[in-house]
Design a protein around this motif. Structure first.
Motif, PDB file in Angstrom:
ATOM      1  N   GLN A  24       0.837  -1.200   0.000  1.00 51.79           N
ATOM      2  CA  GLN A  24       0.000   0.000   0.000  1.00 51.79           C
ATOM      3  C   GLN A  24       0.869   1.247   0.000  1.00 51.79           C
ATOM      4  O   GLN A  24       1.705   1.442   0.868  1.00 51.79           O
ATOM      5  N   VAL A  25       0.647   2.105  -1.005  1.00 50.42           N
ATOM      6  CA  VAL A  25       1.406   3.349  -1.150  1.00 50.42           C
ATOM      7  C   VAL A  25       0.649   4.514  -0.514  1.00 50.42           C
ATOM      8  O   VAL A  25       1.242   5.362   0.156  1.00 50.42           O
ATOM      9  N   PHE A  26      -0.667   4.582  -0.741  1.00 51.30           N
ATOM     10  CA  PHE A  26      -1.512   5.632  -0.168  1.00 51.30           C
ATOM     11  C   PHE A  26      -2.723   4.993   0.502  1.00 51.30           C
ATOM     12  O   PHE A  26      -3.303   4.041  -0.022  1.00 51.30           O
ATOM     13  N   HIS A  27      -3.111   5.573   1.632  1.00 54.42           N
ATOM     14  CA  HIS A  27      -4.357   5.215   2.311  1.00 54.42           C
ATOM     15  C   HIS A  27      -4.928   6.533   2.820  1.00 54.42           C
ATOM     16  O   HIS A  27      -4.549   7.015   3.891  1.00 54.42           O
ATOM     17  N   LEU A  28      -5.793   7.140   2.053  1.00 57.22           N
ATOM     18  CA  LEU A  28      -6.264   8.501   2.312  1.00 57.22           C
ATOM     19  C   LEU A  28      -7.686   8.473   2.859  1.00 57.22           C
ATOM     20  O   LEU A  28      -8.649   8.289   2.107  1.00 57.22           O
ATOM     21  N   GLU A  29      -7.795   8.651   4.169  1.00 55.79           N
ATOM     22  CA  GLU A  29      -9.112   8.680   4.796  1.00 55.79           C
ATOM     23  C   GLU A  29      -9.838   9.964   4.418  1.00 55.79           C
ATOM     24  O   GLU A  29      -9.232  10.974   4.069  1.00 55.79           O
ATOM     25  N   THR A  30     -11.165   9.913   4.509  1.00 51.35           N
ATOM     26  CA  THR A  30     -11.960  11.101   4.194  1.00 51.35           C
ATOM     27  C   THR A  30     -11.720  12.185   5.244  1.00 51.35           C
ATOM     28  O   THR A  30     -11.411  11.898   6.400  1.00 51.35           O
ATOM     29  N   GLY A  31     -11.870  13.428   4.836  1.00 47.18           N
ATOM     30  CA  GLY A  31     -11.660  14.550   5.754  1.00 47.18           C
ATOM     31  C   GLY A  31     -11.818  15.858   5.001  1.00 47.18           C
ATOM     32  O   GLY A  31     -12.400  15.904   3.914  1.00 47.18           O
ATOM     33  N   ASN A  32     -11.277  16.920   5.586  1.00 45.99           N
ATOM     34  CA  ASN A  32     -11.340  18.216   4.906  1.00 45.99           C
ATOM     35  C   ASN A  32     -10.115  18.401   4.024  1.00 45.99           C
ATOM     36  O   ASN A  32      -9.203  17.559   3.979  1.00 45.99           O
TER      37      ASN A  32
END
Length: 632
Positions: free
Chosen positions: A196-204
């Protein structure tokens, strides 16, 4: 005679279209991610194998497609977003031409799984070379999965033009970031070869920026938000200390679409005037929202270059918005209203404000200027006698000694004698007599003088040379690194205590790409997993303790070095190293260091110019000096 004009078969027409739309795996990433966003997905996963050459898969939880839509989506110009010609001027979605899936199906083996919420079963379609091989019902969750396997298998010549896996992966990461940055309310992930290179959780938006660009930005962002009837501008700019010597983290979005615009870049650069160095570039993530009818996004196949109906308004508003944000940051820093104990002990705080003191304060002129109407700029008349001797300020003071006398001049070492500017009425004559030497000269350097910690004046047998220390050293290092990069590997200075370097994914992919070239010029770097590397050794020119910073700067320079010129990776790296390790302007040098630098310059194969063509020195010959002082 038979007719010779024919309509192209669909499979050939699709491959021609693919040449515009799908130039490399990253092109397909952009199209498929945008389709997933348009489908209303809240979770989007990108899976990559061998930089997209073997597998490129996008999985989303969007609304999915019906069986009919799934089949027709692979036809040319099939789109759900255009019904009438006027719709072209009201586009708010990403993909709209209907070329992406048809182009992908023309140059790869494609598998599609999709299901809508109202359907019990989903649809499975398998396509190869624009031909549907299989279509059948399947069990699948709500949403869509598109797998693109063996890119360009049907066009081997185009596959040969793809770069290395590390290079192609870097382009994929760039496209992934551009989409993920624009939609912080959507979860994104990127997995490459099982890691896994990116794991971008939701947010502002601020959280998404920090997730992508790194925690170093967490406290260094200035909010930008301006609204008017014509357009809105919002986002973040980096504080002046985040400015870089190269075009670093700069992202512009118009109606959530990433764009490239030198025109708008200039607007932001001018907003940072006098806040950052002239050779530095600010960081920013800015969004412009305006009516789609005043924007033409269909001027380029990648849709990254757009046209505004009124560019001047957009330019001025963006510049003003950034200036306003920076002004608020500069003049309104956070204030601590808790009083220091020392301040609380002062008379003005601890003692009561008596009536007499109040009367005295109210009668003062300073109080009146703040309380009386139209008195804000009142200036009290001063005692004119205090200014009667003002002319004496401009009178030259008597000289304390004759600097031209022998006793005074003896107080200076040879290399410390003052070098005064020569003023001439004929500047053009002077310029025409400054000779750039275009051949390797044999000089015997007699004395050196440093001027403004930037220039070296070196006396020679028949005059003197004026050397720019940074440009001269850049030429010396360039030739040194060039020899190493083309066969003779430089010695490595191994570190007793190896330094670990953690990078953002895009920079990690770039470093992985240039590791072989770095090894040739003396770096010994080993991947440590999860975007981390260990610096085991560096070239001898890199100062101990500066290994991490020098490598970070090298990566930053390499990313944006001469992007308009097609240098090889090796040539780019050599030029970046020479520029980075060169002695900088403003650095004081000892006499021995100056002599060594000048002598080494004249042993170079091309001593007179830098790799980019700037002169390294100018020669003043004795006969020219005599003519200047009318001695001939």
């Amino acid at each position: 005679m038979a007719d010779i004009i024919q309509l192209l078969p669909d499979n050939i027409a699709n491959q021609i279209a693919a040449g515009e739309v799908i130039q490399r795996p990253a092109s397909a990433v952009k199209e498929l991610l945008e389709n997933a966003v348009d489908a209303g997905a809240t979770e989007i996963k990108l899976i990559i194998v061998d930089a997209g050459k073997t597998l490129l898969q996008v999985i989303d939880n969007g609304k999915g497609m019906s069986e009919t839509d799934a089949r027709i989506a692979f036809e040319r110009h099939a789109t759900s977003k255009i019904r009438a010609i006027d719709d072209l001027f009201r586009i708010k979605t990403m993909g709209f031409r209907g070329e992406a899936l048809a182009s992908i199906a023309a140059v790869a083996q494609v598998e599609l799984k999709t299901r809508r919420a109202e359907d019990e079963l989903g649809t499975y379609i398998e396509i190869e070379n624009s031909v549907v091989l299989k279509q059948e019902p399947c069990a699948y969750h709500i949403g869509t999965s598109i797998s693109m396997k063996n890119l360009f298998f049907s066009v081997p010549a185009r596959r040969n033009f793809l770069k290395s896996n590390a290079a192609e992966m870097r382009h994929i990461i760039d496209e992934f970031i551009r989409v993920a940055m624009a939609f912080p309310h959507i979860f994104f992930s990127l997995t490459s070869n099982g890691q896994q290179v990116f794991h971008l959780e939701t947010g502002n938006l601020k959280q998404r920026i920090v997730q992508i660009l790194g925690n170093s930005y967490s406290a260094k962002l200035v909010s930008v938000k301006e609204e008017m009837d014509y357009m809105n501008v919002y986002g973040f700019v980096g504080k002046p200390e985040t400015a870089k010597k190269t075009r670093g983290d700069q992202y512009f979005f118009v109606n959530n679409r990433f764009i490239k615009s030198a025109y708008l870049n200039h607007a932001i650069n001018t907003a940072f005037n006098e806040m950052i160095a002239k050779d530095s570039f600010p960081s920013y993530v800015l969004f412009i929202d305006l009516d789609p009818s005043v924007v033409d996004i269909n001027v380029h196949p990648t849709k990254q270059e757009i046209k505004f109906e009124d560019e001047k308004i957009v330019y001025a508003f963006v510049q003003a918005a950034v200036k306003h944000a920076l002004a608020q940051f500069s003049i309104a820093p956070s204030l601590d209203f808790t009083l220091n104990a020392d301040i609380q002990g002062l008379d003005a705080i601890s003692k009561p404000f008596t009536h007499n003191e109040q009367d005295n304060a109210a009668s003062s002129n300073l109080f009146k200027t703040f309380t009386q109407r139209n008195q804000a700029h009142a200036i009290e008349p001063t005692n004119k006698n205090e200014l009667k001797n003002w002319k004496e300020f401009f009178e030259p003071s008597a000289p304390k000694g004759d600097l031209l006398s022998g006793s005074s001049e003896e107080n200076y070492f040879e290399y410390e004698k003052p070098f005064q500017s020569l003023v001439t009425s004929n500047q053009q004559s002077v310029t025409s007599n400054l000779q750039l030497v275009t051949h390797t000269s044999s000089y015997t350097i007699q004395h050196c003088l440093q001027l403004h910690n930037t220039y070296i004046i070196a006396a020679t047998q028949n005059g003197f040379v004026l050397v720019h220390q940074q440009l001269a050293h850049e030429r010396i290092l360039y030739e040194k690194y060039s020899v190493a990069a083309h066969g003779t590997q430089m010695a490595t200075q191994k570190s007793m205590f190896p330094v670990s370097l953690e990078l953002v994914p895009s920079d990690a992919a770039l470093l992985q790409e240039i590791l072989p070239e770095l090894q040739m010029i003396g770096y010994l770097i080993e991947p440590f997993g999860n975007n981390t590397f260990v610096i085991q050794g560096t070239p001898a020119d890199v100062m101990h303790g500066n290994e991490k910073h020098s490598l970070e700067l090298l990566i930053e320079q390499f990313k944006h070095f001469s992007s308009d010129i097609k240098f090889s990776k090796r040539e780019k790296l050599v030029r970046c190293m020479a520029r980075q390790q060169a002695i900088k302007s403003g650095q004081p040098l000892q006499p021995k260091e100056m002599v060594a630098l000048v002598e080494e310059l004249f042993t170079c194969n091309t001593p007179n110019v830098t790799p980019t063509g700037s002169p390294t020195y100018v020669e003043f010959k004795e006969d020219y000096l005599d003519r200047m002082f009318q001695r001939l």
